[in-house]
Design a protein around this motif. Structure first.
Motif, mmCIF file in Angstrom:
data_model
loop_
_atom_site.group_PDB
_atom_site.id
_atom_site.type_symbol
_atom_site.label_atom_id
_atom_site.label_comp_id
_atom_site.label_asym_id
_atom_site.label_seq_id
_atom_site.Cartn_x
_atom_site.Cartn_y
_atom_site.Cartn_z
ATOM 1 N N LYS A 82 -36.302 32.720 -76.517
ATOM 2 C CA LYS A 82 -36.972 31.472 -76.907
ATOM 3 C C LYS A 82 -37.185 31.417 -78.409
ATOM 4 N N TYR A 117 -40.954 35.592 -69.711
ATOM 5 C CA TYR A 117 -41.551 34.559 -70.544
ATOM 6 C C TYR A 117 -40.772 34.312 -71.818
ATOM 7 N N GLN A 121 -34.211 29.889 -69.853
ATOM 8 C CA GLN A 121 -33.640 29.978 -68.509
ATOM 9 C C GLN A 121 -32.437 29.045 -68.401
ATOM 10 N N ARG A 125 -30.594 23.982 -71.049
ATOM 11 C CA ARG A 125 -31.869 23.311 -71.320
ATOM 12 C C ARG A 125 -31.907 22.758 -72.736
ATOM 13 N N LEU A 169 -28.282 16.273 -71.022
ATOM 14 C CA LEU A 169 -29.430 17.113 -70.680
ATOM 15 C C LEU A 169 -30.450 16.339 -69.863
ATOM 16 N N THR A 170 -30.347 15.025 -69.908
ATOM 17 C CA THR A 170 -31.388 14.217 -69.283
ATOM 18 C C THR A 170 -31.034 13.804 -67.864
ATOM 19 N N ALA A 173 -32.052 17.192 -64.070
ATOM 20 C CA ALA A 173 -33.461 17.557 -63.914
ATOM 21 C C ALA A 173 -34.357 16.357 -64.183
ATOM 22 N N GLY A 174 -33.952 15.557 -65.174
ATOM 23 C CA GLY A 174 -34.789 14.452 -65.578
ATOM 24 C C GLY A 174 -34.937 13.403 -64.503
ATOM 25 N N ALA A 177 -37.328 14.615 -62.079
ATOM 26 C CA ALA A 177 -38.693 14.618 -62.627
ATOM 27 C C ALA A 177 -39.273 13.211 -62.622
ATOM 28 N N SER B 182 -43.473 28.430 -71.235
ATOM 29 C CA SER B 182 -42.400 27.854 -70.438
ATOM 30 C C SER B 182 -41.833 26.592 -71.073
ATOM 31 N N TRP B 183 -42.580 25.948 -71.963
ATOM 32 C CA TRP B 183 -42.060 24.746 -72.630
ATOM 33 C C TRP B 183 -41.738 24.993 -74.089
ATOM 34 N N ILE B 198 -36.295 16.811 -69.587
ATOM 35 C CA ILE B 198 -35.555 18.050 -69.354
ATOM 36 C C ILE B 198 -36.030 18.753 -68.089
ATOM 37 N N GLY B 199 -37.277 18.625 -67.783
ATOM 38 C CA GLY B 199 -37.755 19.180 -66.528
ATOM 39 C C GLY B 199 -38.194 20.618 -66.647
ATOM 40 N N PRO B 200 -38.885 21.104 -65.613
ATOM 41 C CA PRO B 200 -39.388 22.472 -65.674
ATOM 42 C C PRO B 200 -38.264 23.495 -65.573
ATOM 43 N N GLU B 201 -38.589 24.734 -65.952
ATOM 44 C CA GLU B 201 -37.610 25.819 -65.852
ATOM 45 C C GLU B 201 -37.288 26.104 -64.402
#
Lengths: 180, 259
Positions: A82, A117, A121, A125, A169-170, A173-174, A177, B182-183, B198-201
């Protein structure tokens, strides 16, 4: 007056090749894929082996470039932490269009075994990916195959990059969501 | 995937609950080695407790005396290397950290571990003037536990990004990260408003998204590449035929109806 002895009408006699712009441009693009010299972890060792004399990427016209401004393929080879994600995205942004991305190895695809953490992932993303390359780490042959698949993909595309749909990317998952 | 259990009380609740289980301990022996005896003698009143574990001298000291103790060890006892320095989180059990310095005497081939306890929120004195290796070790301790070090030349996070929140080696820190973690990459690159997009992992490595028709799909549920997924209507699936098997025809070997 000299008579032309060449029969242009016979097969292969014409000094003309008929093609479309798409094919011509994609012929050029797909046969000179220049990846960015950019390694993240152990997959980069396999990437280096692919570029070296034994597996020899150069014969495919694939020459690693040390500047994102000269490169048009980004091979994300290894674990993306990250802390580093910001810089990976910046390198991607600095590459000129047209550009493609290969996600190499389990860690780049999904985070792999680093379910922690500190690891991104899945690089999709933050960067749209064209080819996902499985393996831990993928062998140089696998990377060569991925490169060939990318060439195939480029040959299918339009020369006008605006017409090509990139992974958004959208979308996946988007959409979910927003539904939830 | 394993269910995530909050580990706030991980130290209070026994991890292993067999009634007859005895937690194995490394035996503590008395200090009989002449070199170690001399070392303990040199440290004098600083020593609160001392014993030998697996051929290694362990010396418990007060947190305020760490610089003086390490100075004696370096200048009088020949412990010229500080090979490791860090801490252990005992906050839930005792409300304090255990700090340790692992010392090495190259000439005698002996090791000493200097141990002290530090209450939460207190700072420790830097031993960087004595051992250059302590520079990075103390920065890592600060990064991972949030223990401040007085008079350190450059106390800054060493592993995590500078703008990171939280200290990951604390036992209360979740393995998959808190909300900030996580973000982190999304917030940093695209901004907070992109979280929804983008949504959660995805923390499940075996997960296959049925709406995602561009990447992986479930075997037996293949749809053409890039098909717009609609939950209401069934997408017609055409399987490939190979010389060996025709996936469109049901074989007699298929035992169960696919659900």
């Amino acid at each position: 007056m000299a008579q032309h002895q060449v029969n242009y009408a016979s097969s292969a006699g014409l000094p003309i090749a008929l093609t479309s712009v798409d094919k011509l441009v994609n012929w050029g693009r797909s046969n000179s894929l220049w990846p960015l010299t950019y390694g993240l972890a152990c997959c980069a060792i396999e990437m280096m082996a692919s570029g070296a004399s034994r597996y020899d990427f150069d014969r495919m016209g694939t020459i690693f470039r040390a500047s994102p401004r000269q490169a048009d393929v980004m091979i994300l080879a290894g674990t993306l932490s990250k802390k580093h994600s910001e810089f990976a995205r910046r390198l991607y942004d600095q590459m000129t269009e047209p550009k493609w991305v290969i996600s190499m190895g389990s860690c780049a695809n999904t985070g792999g075994m680093f379910n922690t953490y500190a690891t991104v992932q899945g690089v999709d993303r933050i960067i749209p990916v064209d080819i996902y390359l499985p393996g831990c780490a993928p062998r140089p042959e696998t990377l060569q195959y991925a490169m060939m698949m990318l060439q195939k993909k480029i040959r299918r595309e339009s020369a006008d990059m605006k017409k090509n749909t990139k992974q958004d990317l959208t979308t996946q998952a988007g959409k979910r969501a927003r539904l939830i | 995937m394993r269910k995530y259990v909050p580990k706030d009380n991980v130290q209070k609740k026994a991890y292993y609950t067999d009634r007859f289980h005895v937690v194995p301990r490394v035996p503590r022996e008395k200090v009989i080695d002449t070199h170690f005896e001399a070392t303990v003698f040199n440290l004098g009143e600083y020593v609160k407790d001392s014993y030998v574990e697996i051929g290694q001298l362990v010396v418990h000291i007060d947190a305020n005396d760490n610089f003086a103790v390490l100075k004696i060890l370096k200048e009088q006892c020949g412990y010229t290397q500080c090979s490791e320095q860090s801490a252990v989180d005992y906050l839930a059990k005792d409300g304090e950290f255990e700090l340790f310095w692992q010392m090495l005497n190259v000439n005698e081939a002996k090791r000493v571990r200097v141990v002290c306890r530090l209450k939460e929120g207190l700072a420790i004195e830097s031993v960087e003037p004595l051992f250059k290796s302590a520079n990075f070790a103390e920065r890592e301790m600060f990064d991972m536990f949030g223990i401040k070090v007085n008079n350190h030349p450059f106390l800054k996070r060493i592993l995590m990004p500078d703008d990171w929140e939280g200290h990951p080696l604390l036992k209360t820190y979740p393995l998959f990260g808190d909300e900030f973690a996580s973000w982190y990459e999304v917030d940093k690159i695209f901004g907070k408003e992109y979280r929804d997009i983008i949504g959660p992992e995805n923390r499940d490595p075996g997960k296959i998204d049925i709406e995602d028709t561009k990447r992986f799909s479930r075997v037996g549920y293949e749809v053409p590449f890039g098909t717009e997924y609609n939950a209401d209507e069934e997408v017609e699936v055409a399987y490939s035929e190979t010389a060996l098997v025709n996936y469109n025809k049901k074989t007699s070997k298929q035992l169960d109806e696919r659900r």
